[in-house]
Design an enzyme around this catalytic site. Structure first.
Site, PDB file in Angstrom:
ATOM      1  CB  SER A   1       0.997 -21.573  -0.952  1.00  0.00           C
ATOM      2  OG  SER A   1       0.204 -20.694  -0.225  1.00  0.00           O
TER       3      SER A   1
ATOM      4  CG  ASP B   1      -9.133 -34.646  -0.624  1.00  0.00           C
ATOM      5  OD1 ASP B   1      -8.243 -35.483  -0.881  1.00  0.00           O
ATOM      6  OD2 ASP B   1      -9.130 -33.939   0.401  1.00  0.00           O
TER       7      ASP B   1
ATOM      8  CE  LYS C   1       3.198 -20.494   3.494  1.00  0.00           C
ATOM      9  NZ  LYS C   1       1.967 -19.685   3.563  1.00  0.00           N
TER      10      LYS C   1
END
Length: 473
Positions: A328, A339, A353
């Site tokens: 999460s 990224d 999740k």
């Protein structure tokens, strides 16, 4: 709902109009069930609404209440029906009765009456097939710590009820939590010490602890030495980013005049928390750009959280530790830092999740937790069911070093070898050094330390002039 304050559902666990519709339909259905004779099934009219099926539910409820062999609790039947409704959805959409909903709110606030330990449900095959709770962590100074519970212990029963009878982790935790000052007992097994014979049996004992308010710190920080700090973020509670920033500042002071040369951000076993805290944590290390996108049905962009910059530690070398239980909010942070090429992600592929749960209060203390959207990383990678794959995959076991050519003796083994003359330069140090020694047997943390040390050497190496390199050649 403000996206910045939205809670991301944790793995181990989270309208009004629907409530009005259900209430109105149930009232009408009950009246029909009592007064009207049985009618033959007919084709639905043109203006048929699926909510008319609530009449079928109302008739079933009245039939059970009036004819079941024993008296029933109508409220429990309603709750069970709504639970069945959400069971047709994804694993993170669920109905929470008042007690479970209260537990969730306590979990968000970070303070509750409990025993002070982190457990996971595990299934063992030996000495017999059974389900236990494995103690992963014990809060220092908490009730369990005072009772002698240690990480690695296994709970086999709670209040005389085998752990296997609790069909999910949340219900087992609910049995251990309670009002501060009350007691709870459980059977505990301590595995035999390392190096014991294979026939050695675990030590069993009964433990009784007095529940207390548990205010476990979200962040713990350790200075490992050599300019490297280690901060562990246990969850994304309401003060996670602020506490993390304070911990890093403390580590900087401990590092002395040279400051930190690298930081290990440990998100292992962190199951998530608040979205705004995940964004704020990432914002400490990223100067600009997207942190996370939220997309709903058909990929429609619902929200986009961006770095507010400038970041406080935008240039600090960073390694992030993750494992299968990182989920999460942890995946949002790890994915964003990956990224942005801002951190090296080390460990195991995360849980996956990446869905958004919104809580809907149903008015009686119960709650409906529904998945309403999915999370995407800045590069539009879907987190849900994919997880974050680390840049460097490292397991939990230390792999012993193996000499690639054991029969080849090095130069220094020859008794006639020329002794090195370093001309005042400090000799290269053999061995681990303080930072690796502090990491001890934690394979993933050791990998992070090794990479941060290597990065620090590259950054500190003085650049040579082109003419100098030509002269050396």
């Amino acid at each position: 709902m403000d996206a910045s304050s939205r809670r991301i559902g944790r793995v181990t666990w989270l309208t009004g109009l629907l409530g009005v519709l259900v209430g109105a339909a149930l009232g009408a259905g009950l009246a029909v069930a009592v007064a009207a004779p049985r009618a033959q099934p007919q084709a639905p009219p043109v203006d048929y609404s699926r909510y008319q099926k609530l009449d079928l539910f109302a008739r079933s409820l009245v039939t059970i209440e009036n004819h079941y062999v024993r008296p029933v609790d109508g409220e429990r039947l309603i709750y069970a029906a709504i639970t069945g409704l959400t069971s047709e959805l994804d694993p993170h959409s669920e109905f929470l009765p008042p007690k479970a909903a209260r537990m969730l709110r306590e979990d968000i606030e970070g303070s509750f009456g409990g025993v002070g330990m982190v457990v996971v449900m595990a299934r063992e095959a030996r000495p017999r097939v059974r389900t236990v709770l494995e103690v992963r962590e014990v809060v220092a100074g908490g009730p369990a710590d005072k009772a002698g519970v240690r990480p690695g212990d296994r709970i086999t029963s709670i209040e005389g009820k085998p752990v296997g009878h609790f069909y999910d982790l949340r219900r087992a935790i609910m049995r251990m939590r309670g009002e501060p000052g009350t007691q709870v007992s459980f059977e505990l097994e301590t595995p035999p010490p390392a190096g014991a014979s294979g026939e050695a049996a675990p030590t069993s004992r009964r433990v009784t602890v007095t529940r207390a308010f548990i205010d476990a710190p979200a962040v713990t920080a350790t200075y490992l030495g050599e300019g490297i700090g280690h901060v562990r973020l246990r969850d994304f509670s309401e003060t996670a980013a602020r506490d993390l920033a304070s911990a890093i500042s403390t580590l900087q002071r401990e590092a002395g005049d040279s400051g930190l040369s690298g930081l290990v951000l440990d998100l292992r076993d962190n199951g998530g928390g608040l979205l705004d805290q995940a964004v704020s944590v990432t914002d400490l290390f990223v100067d600009a750009g997207v942190i996370v996108r939220t997309r709903g049905r058909q990929g429609q962009l619902l929200d986009e959280q961006r770095a507010r910059g400038p970041s406080r530690w935008g240039q600090l070398p960073l390694a992030v530790l993750v494992n299968k239980a990182s989920a999460s909010a942890s995946e949002i942070v790890a994915g964003a830092l990956q990224d942005h090429r801002r951190a090296l992600i080390i460990g195991e592929r995360t849980y996956g999740k990446g869905s958004v749960q919104a809580p809907f209060d149903l008015g009686d203390g119960s709650m409906l937790k529904l998945t309403i959207a999915l999370y995407y990383t800045p590069d539009d990678r879907l987190i849900q069911a994919s997880g974050i794959h680390p840049d460097l995959v490292v397991g939990t076991k230390l792999v012993p070093y193996e000499d690639s050519i054991p029969e080849l003796e090095p130069e220094r083994a020859d008794p006639r070898h020329l002794k090195p003359e370093d001309f005042g330069r400090a000799p290269d140090k053999d061995g681990e050094g303080p930072a690796l020694a502090a990491a001890d047997g934690d394979a993933q943390l050791r990998a992070a330390v090794e990479h941060l040390r290597a990065l620090a050497r590259l950054q500190l190496r003085p650049a040579r002039r082109a003419s100098g390199r030509a002269e050396e050649r």
